[in-house]
Design an enzyme around this catalytic site. Structure first.
Site, short mmCIF file in Angstrom:
data_model
loop_
_atom_site.label_atom_id
_atom_site.label_comp_id
_atom_site.label_asym_id
_atom_site.label_seq_id
_atom_site.Cartn_x
_atom_site.Cartn_y
_atom_site.Cartn_z
N TYR A 33 0.83 -1.20 0.00
CA TYR A 33 0.00 0.00 0.00
C TYR A 33 0.86 1.25 0.00
O TYR A 33 2.07 1.20 0.27
CB TYR A 33 -0.95 0.00 1.19
N ARG A 52 8.19 3.93 -4.79
CA ARG A 52 8.22 2.94 -3.71
C ARG A 52 7.18 1.85 -3.92
O ARG A 52 7.43 0.69 -3.59
CB ARG A 52 8.03 3.62 -2.35
N ARG A 101 -8.18 -20.52 -1.01
CA ARG A 101 -7.05 -20.18 -0.14
C ARG A 101 -5.94 -21.20 -0.32
O ARG A 101 -6.17 -22.40 -0.25
CB ARG A 101 -7.50 -20.14 1.32
N LYS A 150 6.56 -2.09 1.87
CA LYS A 150 5.40 -1.47 2.53
C LYS A 150 4.18 -2.37 2.35
O LYS A 150 3.29 -2.12 1.52
CB LYS A 150 5.15 -0.07 1.97
N GLU A 182 12.31 2.46 14.27
CA GLU A 182 11.43 3.54 13.80
C GLU A 182 10.18 3.55 14.66
O GLU A 182 10.05 2.76 15.59
CB GLU A 182 11.07 3.33 12.33
#
Length: 286
Positions: A33, A52, A101, A150, A182
Site C-alpha cells: 500500500y 516505492r 485459499r 510497505k 522507527e
C-alpha cells in the site's frame, strides 16, 4: 454524500465496493500500500510514492497493474469526486483472487486487486500536535524482517500503537538489539547539537518518502545529518527529537518513556524542517 472509492477500474459508493473473501490481501495480507497526502487539492510527492510502490511490488513479485499516468488520473479523480482539499489517499494493490485459499502463489496471470479511497483531513498541515509535540514510549520491535517493503502486515505496529496509548503516549518507538528502528508508522530522529541523527536505510526500516525529502532539504539548508542507529538512552539525552511520515509531515517528539527530551518543548530544528518541508511540498504538489 457517500464517499466514492476506486475498485479495479470502477468508481463506486463505498458501500457498494466488494472484493472476494479469497482475495490474498484479505486472507494472507499479500498486498502493498501507499498513502499520499493532499494539500490544497494537490498530491504531495506523488512520484516518490509511485517509485516505492513499484519497489514493494517487485520485492513481492506482484505485477504492477497500472501505469503511473493511470494512478495519477485515478488519484485526481478521487480528489475531485470527494471534494478533498486536505487529506490523504490510500492505495492498496493485492496479488488478487485465486479462487481459493492456498499458501502457494496463484498463477502469474491472476489479476491484481486495486483499491483506493480518500480520507478528508481539513487543516492537515495545521495539526495542533505540531505545536506541543508527541510523547513516545519504547516497545520491542517484533515485526517481520522485511520492513522496507510497505506491506499491509500492520498488526504488530497497531499493537505497539495501542500499547503506547495505554501508557498515555502518542506513539511507540520500536527497539531491536538495543537501538531504535522507527515508530509504528513513521521514521524516528534525534538532534544532538546541530546534528540530525536517524537510522540508516536497510531492510530494518521503511524507506520513508517523507524521510528522503526531509533529509534532502536538511542538507540543502546546511544542516548536518548522520545516518546511524541510536539507543533509547541517547534519545532521552538528545536536544530534540521528531518523526516524519506522509500524514504527520515533521512531528516534534518531546518525551520518551516519561522523560522529557531537551526542554520538553518542540525544538527549533524540527520546527524549521516542518516549515521548509511543507513549503517545498506545496510548491511541487501536482
Amino acid at each position: 454524500m457517500s464517499r466514492i472509492v476506486y475498485l479495479n477500474g470502477d468508481y463506486l459508493p463505498e458501500q457498494d465496493a466488494r472484493i472476494s473473501i479469497f482475495d490474498r490481501g484479505f486472507v494472507m495480507a499479500d498486498a502493498v500500500y501507499e498513502v499520499v497526502s493532499v494539500l490544497g487539492g494537490k498530491l504531495i510527492d506523488f512520484a516518490g510514492h509511485q517509485a516505492r510502490l513499484k519497489r514493494s511490488l517487485d520485492a513481492l513479485e506482484i505485477g504492477n497493474p497500472l501505469p503511473d499516468d493511470d494512478y495519477l488520473a485515478m488519484f485526481r479523480e478521487l480528489v475531485t469526486r470527494n471534494e478533498i482539499t486536505d487529506g490523504m489517499i490510500y492505495l492498496q494493490v493485492t496479488r488478487g483472487n485465486p479462487g481459493d485459499r492456498d499458501f502457494a502463489y496463484p498463477p502469474a496471470d491472476t489479476p491484481q486487486t486495486v483499491v483506493a479511497f480518500t480520507q478528508s483531513k481539513p487543516g492537515l498541515a495545521d495539526s495542533p500536535a505540531a505545536a506541543k509535540g508527541w510523547k513516545v514510549v519504547t516497545e520491542p520491535d517484533e515485526r517481520w524482517g522485511r520492513r522496507d517493503i510497505k506491506t499491509t502486515q500492520l498488526l504488530y505496529p497497531s499493537m505497539a500503537k495501542m500499547a503506547a496509548k495505554a501508557k498515555g503516549a502518542d506513539d511507540a518507538w520500536l527497539v531491536e538489539d538495543g537501538k531504535i528502528t522507527e515508530g509504528t508508522s513513521n521514521n524516528a530522529y534525534i538532534v544532538k547539537g546541530n546534528t540530525i541523527i536517524t537510522r540508516e536505510l536497510s531492510r530494518d526500516i521503511l524507506h520513508g518518502i517523507t524521510r528522503a525529502a526531509v533529509l534532502r532539504l536538511a542538507r540543502e539548508a546546511q544542516m548536518q545529518v548522520e545516518e546511524r542507529g541510536f539507543t533509547p538512552e541517547e534519545a532521552s539525552e538528545a536536544d530534540e527529537a521528531f518523526v516524519t511520515s506522509a500524514s504527520a509531515f515533521v512531528m516534534p517528539v518531546v518525551a520518551i518513556d516519561g522523560k522529557q527530551i531537551g526542554n520538553g518543548a518542540p525544538g527549533k530544528i524540527a520546527a524549521r524542517l516542518r516549515e521548509i518541508y511543507l513549503d517545498e511540498m506545496r510548491k511541487t504538489a501536482i
